[in-house]
Design a protein around this motif. Structure first.
Motif, PDB file in Angstrom:
ATOM      1  N   GLY A  85      16.303 -27.571 -26.656  1.00  0.00           N
ATOM      2  CA  GLY A  85      16.918 -28.837 -26.297  1.00  0.00           C
ATOM      3  C   GLY A  85      18.301 -28.916 -26.897  1.00  0.00           C
ATOM      4  N   LEU A  86      18.533 -29.922 -27.735  1.00  0.00           N
ATOM      5  CA  LEU A  86      19.853 -30.111 -28.338  1.00  0.00           C
ATOM      6  C   LEU A  86      19.863 -29.837 -29.837  1.00  0.00           C
ATOM      7  CD1 LEU A  86      20.914 -33.375 -26.450  1.00  0.00           C
ATOM      8  CD2 LEU A  86      21.553 -31.010 -25.925  1.00  0.00           C
ATOM      9  N   SER A  87      18.728 -29.374 -30.371  1.00  0.00           N
ATOM     10  CA  SER A  87      18.642 -29.083 -31.802  1.00  0.00           C
ATOM     11  C   SER A  87      18.687 -27.577 -32.036  1.00  0.00           C
ATOM     12  CB  SER A  87      17.348 -29.659 -32.382  1.00  0.00           C
ATOM     13  OG  SER A  87      17.180 -29.234 -33.717  1.00  0.00           O
ATOM     14  N   SER A  88      19.741 -27.095 -32.662  1.00  0.00           N
ATOM     15  CA  SER A  88      19.861 -25.661 -32.960  1.00  0.00           C
ATOM     16  C   SER A  88      18.843 -25.236 -34.009  1.00  0.00           C
ATOM     17  CB  SER A  88      21.277 -25.333 -33.434  1.00  0.00           C
ATOM     18  OG  SER A  88      21.643 -26.161 -34.527  1.00  0.00           O
ATOM     19  N   GLY A  89      18.359 -26.174 -34.815  1.00  0.00           N
ATOM     20  CA  GLY A  89      17.398 -25.852 -35.864  1.00  0.00           C
ATOM     21  C   GLY A  89      16.049 -25.391 -35.345  1.00  0.00           C
ATOM     22  N   THR A  90      15.711 -25.742 -34.109  1.00  0.00           N
ATOM     23  CA  THR A  90      14.431 -25.291 -33.562  1.00  0.00           C
ATOM     24  C   THR A  90      14.432 -23.787 -33.302  1.00  0.00           C
ATOM     25  OG1 THR A  90      15.087 -25.778 -31.271  1.00  0.00           O
ATOM     26  CG2 THR A  90      13.962 -27.524 -32.496  1.00  0.00           C
ATOM     27  N   VAL A  91      15.612 -23.183 -33.200  1.00  0.00           N
ATOM     28  CA  VAL A  91      15.741 -21.729 -33.064  1.00  0.00           C
ATOM     29  C   VAL A  91      16.009 -21.087 -34.422  1.00  0.00           C
ATOM     30  CG1 VAL A  91      17.082 -19.840 -32.025  1.00  0.00           C
ATOM     31  CG2 VAL A  91      16.580 -21.915 -30.697  1.00  0.00           C
ATOM     32  N   LEU A 111      15.350 -17.998 -24.318  1.00  0.00           N
ATOM     33  CA  LEU A 111      15.505 -19.434 -24.500  1.00  0.00           C
ATOM     34  C   LEU A 111      15.480 -20.147 -23.148  1.00  0.00           C
ATOM     35  CD1 LEU A 111      18.367 -19.296 -27.157  1.00  0.00           C
ATOM     36  CD2 LEU A 111      15.892 -19.341 -27.554  1.00  0.00           C
ATOM     37  N   PHE A 112      14.549 -21.073 -22.991  1.00  0.00           N
ATOM     38  CA  PHE A 112      14.397 -21.838 -21.749  1.00  0.00           C
ATOM     39  C   PHE A 112      15.000 -23.220 -21.957  1.00  0.00           C
ATOM     40  CE2 PHE A 112      11.058 -18.669 -21.809  1.00  0.00           C
ATOM     41  CZ  PHE A 112      11.103 -18.146 -20.524  1.00  0.00           C
ATOM     42  N   THR A 113      16.011 -23.537 -21.158  1.00  0.00           N
ATOM     43  CA  THR A 113      16.716 -24.794 -21.346  1.00  0.00           C
ATOM     44  C   THR A 113      17.321 -25.259 -20.025  1.00  0.00           C
ATOM     45  OG1 THR A 113      18.316 -25.930 -22.764  1.00  0.00           O
ATOM     46  CG2 THR A 113      18.908 -23.714 -22.021  1.00  0.00           C
ATOM     47  N   THR A 114      18.099 -26.324 -20.074  1.00  0.00           N
ATOM     48  CA  THR A 114      18.610 -26.932 -18.842  1.00  0.00           C
ATOM     49  C   THR A 114      20.040 -26.495 -18.540  1.00  0.00           C
ATOM     50  OG1 THR A 114      19.494 -28.857 -19.999  1.00  0.00           O
ATOM     51  CG2 THR A 114      17.190 -28.965 -19.261  1.00  0.00           C
ATOM     52  N   HIS A 115      20.451 -26.775 -17.321  1.00  0.00           N
ATOM     53  CA  HIS A 115      21.812 -26.456 -16.879  1.00  0.00           C
ATOM     54  C   HIS A 115      22.842 -27.163 -17.760  1.00  0.00           C
ATOM     55  CE1 HIS A 115      25.057 -25.533 -14.072  1.00  0.00           C
ATOM     56  NE2 HIS A 115      25.400 -26.804 -14.105  1.00  0.00           N
ATOM     57  N   GLU A 116      22.559 -28.423 -18.116  1.00  0.00           N
ATOM     58  CA  GLU A 116      23.508 -29.206 -18.918  1.00  0.00           C
ATOM     59  C   GLU A 116      23.702 -28.620 -20.308  1.00  0.00           C
ATOM     60  OE1 GLU A 116      21.748 -31.579 -15.717  1.00  0.00           O
ATOM     61  OE2 GLU A 116      20.860 -30.429 -17.363  1.00  0.00           O
ATOM     62  N   TRP A 171      19.244 -16.345 -21.737  1.00  0.00           N
ATOM     63  CA  TRP A 171      19.380 -17.772 -21.488  1.00  0.00           C
ATOM     64  C   TRP A 171      18.755 -18.073 -20.125  1.00  0.00           C
ATOM     65  CZ3 TRP A 171      21.639 -20.229 -25.599  1.00  0.00           C
ATOM     66  CH2 TRP A 171      22.476 -19.475 -26.430  1.00  0.00           C
ATOM     67  N   CYS A 172      17.679 -18.847 -20.103  1.00  0.00           N
ATOM     68  CA  CYS A 172      16.939 -19.109 -18.864  1.00  0.00           C
ATOM     69  C   CYS A 172      17.058 -20.581 -18.482  1.00  0.00           C
ATOM     70  CB  CYS A 172      15.466 -18.745 -19.033  1.00  0.00           C
ATOM     71  SG  CYS A 172      15.190 -17.028 -19.499  1.00  0.00           S
ATOM     72  N   GLU A 173      17.597 -20.830 -17.318  1.00  0.00           N
ATOM     73  CA  GLU A 173      17.755 -22.208 -16.851  1.00  0.00           C
ATOM     74  C   GLU A 173      16.480 -22.701 -16.178  1.00  0.00           C
ATOM     75  OE1 GLU A 173      20.289 -24.602 -13.458  1.00  0.00           O
ATOM     76  OE2 GLU A 173      21.298 -22.964 -14.524  1.00  0.00           O
ATOM     77  N   VAL A 174      16.017 -23.881 -16.573  1.00  0.00           N
ATOM     78  CA  VAL A 174      14.825 -24.482 -15.972  1.00  0.00           C
ATOM     79  C   VAL A 174      15.091 -25.964 -15.721  1.00  0.00           C
ATOM     80  CG1 VAL A 174      13.205 -22.869 -17.046  1.00  0.00           C
ATOM     81  CG2 VAL A 174      13.797 -24.992 -18.234  1.00  0.00           C
ATOM     82  N   ASP A 175      14.226 -26.556 -14.914  1.00  0.00           N
ATOM     83  CA  ASP A 175      14.274 -27.986 -14.642  1.00  0.00           C
ATOM     84  C   ASP A 175      13.269 -28.670 -15.560  1.00  0.00           C
ATOM     85  OD1 ASP A 175      14.122 -30.577 -13.710  1.00  0.00           O
ATOM     86  OD2 ASP A 175      14.033 -30.033 -11.593  1.00  0.00           O
ATOM     87  N   ARG A 176      13.755 -29.419 -16.536  1.00  0.00           N
ATOM     88  CA  ARG A 176      12.878 -30.003 -17.545  1.00  0.00           C
ATOM     89  C   ARG A 176      11.973 -31.098 -16.993  1.00  0.00           C
ATOM     90  NH1 ARG A 176      14.632 -34.759 -20.063  1.00  0.00           N
ATOM     91  NH2 ARG A 176      16.589 -35.596 -19.265  1.00  0.00           N
ATOM     92  N   GLY A 222      13.015 -27.998 -26.894  1.00  0.00           N
ATOM     93  CA  GLY A 222      12.883 -28.388 -25.493  1.00  0.00           C
ATOM     94  C   GLY A 222      12.015 -29.628 -25.361  1.00  0.00           C
ATOM     95  N   ASN A 223      11.522 -29.872 -24.148  1.00  0.00           N
ATOM     96  CA  ASN A 223      10.691 -31.059 -23.934  1.00  0.00           C
ATOM     97  C   ASN A 223       9.258 -30.659 -23.612  1.00  0.00           C
ATOM     98  OD1 ASN A 223      10.861 -30.133 -21.309  1.00  0.00           O
ATOM     99  ND2 ASN A 223      11.327 -32.120 -20.422  1.00  0.00           N
ATOM    100  N   ASN A 224       8.429 -31.637 -23.301  1.00  0.00           N
ATOM    101  CA  ASN A 224       7.010 -31.382 -23.054  1.00  0.00           C
ATOM    102  C   ASN A 224       6.780 -30.454 -21.866  1.00  0.00           C
ATOM    103  OD1 ASN A 224       6.294 -33.018 -25.197  1.00  0.00           O
ATOM    104  ND2 ASN A 224       5.893 -34.823 -23.946  1.00  0.00           N
TER     105      ASN A 224
END
Length: 327
Positions: free
Chosen positions: A10-16, A61-66, A122-127, A161-163
């Motif tokens: 998501g937006l937290s670098s600490g999770t990685v 890493l699975f994350t969003t386009h934004e 870097w993998c783009e997904v729809d959250r 990321g999210n749920n």
């Protein structure tokens, strides 16, 4: 052979960075408890030779386009000492790729197994879409599982990321049976949540069981027959014995044993349901089937094309491969 870590972002670098620094701490220390922690990693010859195992070879890493294009900036973070909570000074948020590149170059070498570079995918997904997210996760899992006969060792981190992303990772682990470890990391308070490195050894790393949902061949056969038409228990038993592909699965098994070992557990799990005169496909299987189908399609594509994840990244627009210099 190193470990491939699959993570939501998501937006937290600490999770990685947090789990990476925690693993690096245990990898460097390498006491008896640490050796047990990493005992299932690596190859037999490595463990027999007393070599360190469990080093991190790649991050997926699975994350969003934004997040990927920097439209949404990473949260501010605190550059804390490993194993301690700090409240400042805060580092201002920047595009996530920039933040992680800087932090990974600093932290990854301690658990890189001597590699001079690390691979980031870097993998783009729809959250908001569990089905499409799962389909991308399972294609990555299938590609990694098919490499070099035994495949790559995969751990999945369910922290970032999210749920939707984390549910897709967990479901892929359970259905495929190819993910060796599920884990998440937790912060003890709000100050710890803002820290980029791990904040404490005790209570930080939480191991989760990988509960396999892989069906037995008999269960697969029963569901295949019932998907064509409903049948009684006795009729199912007879049809399996007469089927050119399935007969050997239950040869020598008595009808009563077939009922007790297969049909009753499948009914309890909701995979099959009682109907007039027998059984039909159950509601739980209707939920699982699209995800199981996606898994089988991904595996079949892997068998046909035999692509590594690097080759896979060259063909798909939603996955980007980056080679990050660590030395």
């Amino acid at each position: 052979m190193g470990v491939y870590h699959l993570m939501g972002l998501g937006l937290s670098s600490g999770t990685v960075i947090g789990p990476l620094t925690y693993l690096a701490h245990r990898y460097r220390r390498w006491n008896a408890d640490d050796r047990r922690f990493f005992a299932r990693s690596g190859e037999v010859r490595q463990r027999a030779a007393g070599e360190k195992v469990g080093d991190v070879q790649a991050l997926v890493l699975f994350t969003t386009h934004e997040v990927l294009n920097g439209e949404r900036l990473a949260f501010d973070y605190v550059d804390n000492p490993p194993g301690r909570i700090a409240e400042g000074p805060k580092q201002r948020g920047r595009p996530m790729k920039e933040v992680l590149r800087d932090l990974l170059r600093r932290e990854w070498p301690a658990i890189s197994g001597g590699r001079t570079y690390g691979m980031v995918f870097w993998c783009e997904v729809d959250r908001r879409d569990i089905r499409s997210t799962y389909e991308r996760v399972i294609r990555v899992v299938a590609a990694l599982a098919g490499v070099g006969g035994q495949g790559k060792e995969m751990w999945a981190n369910l922290t970032g990321g999210n749920n939707v992303i984390n549910a897709a990772l967990e479901l892929a682990a359970m259905l495929s049976g190819d993910v060796a470890r599920l884990y998440y990391v937790q912060a003890e308070n709000q100050a710890a949540e803002k820290c980029v490195r791990y904040t404490a050894e005790n209570g930080y790393w939480v191991e989760l069981p990988v509960m396999p949902l892989a069906m037995s061949r008999v269960s697969d056969a029963v569901l295949h027959l019932l998907s064509q038409e409903g049948a009684s228990a006795r009729d199912l038993y007879s049809r399996l014995l007469q089927h050119e592909e399935y007969w050997n699965l239950i040869q020598g098994i008595a009808f009563e044993t077939f009922q007790d070992l297969y049909l009753r557990p499948m009914w309890k799990q909701g995979l099959i349901a009682e109907a007039s005169g027998g059984y039909v496909v159950g509601p739980q299987w209707e939920l699982i089937r699209p995800y199981e189908d996606a898994l089988q399609q991904a595996r079949q594509a892997g068998l046909t094309k035999a692509l590594t994840i690097e080759q896979f990244a060259e063909q798909e627009t939603w996955i980007e491969r980056e080679e990050l210099a660590l030395m």
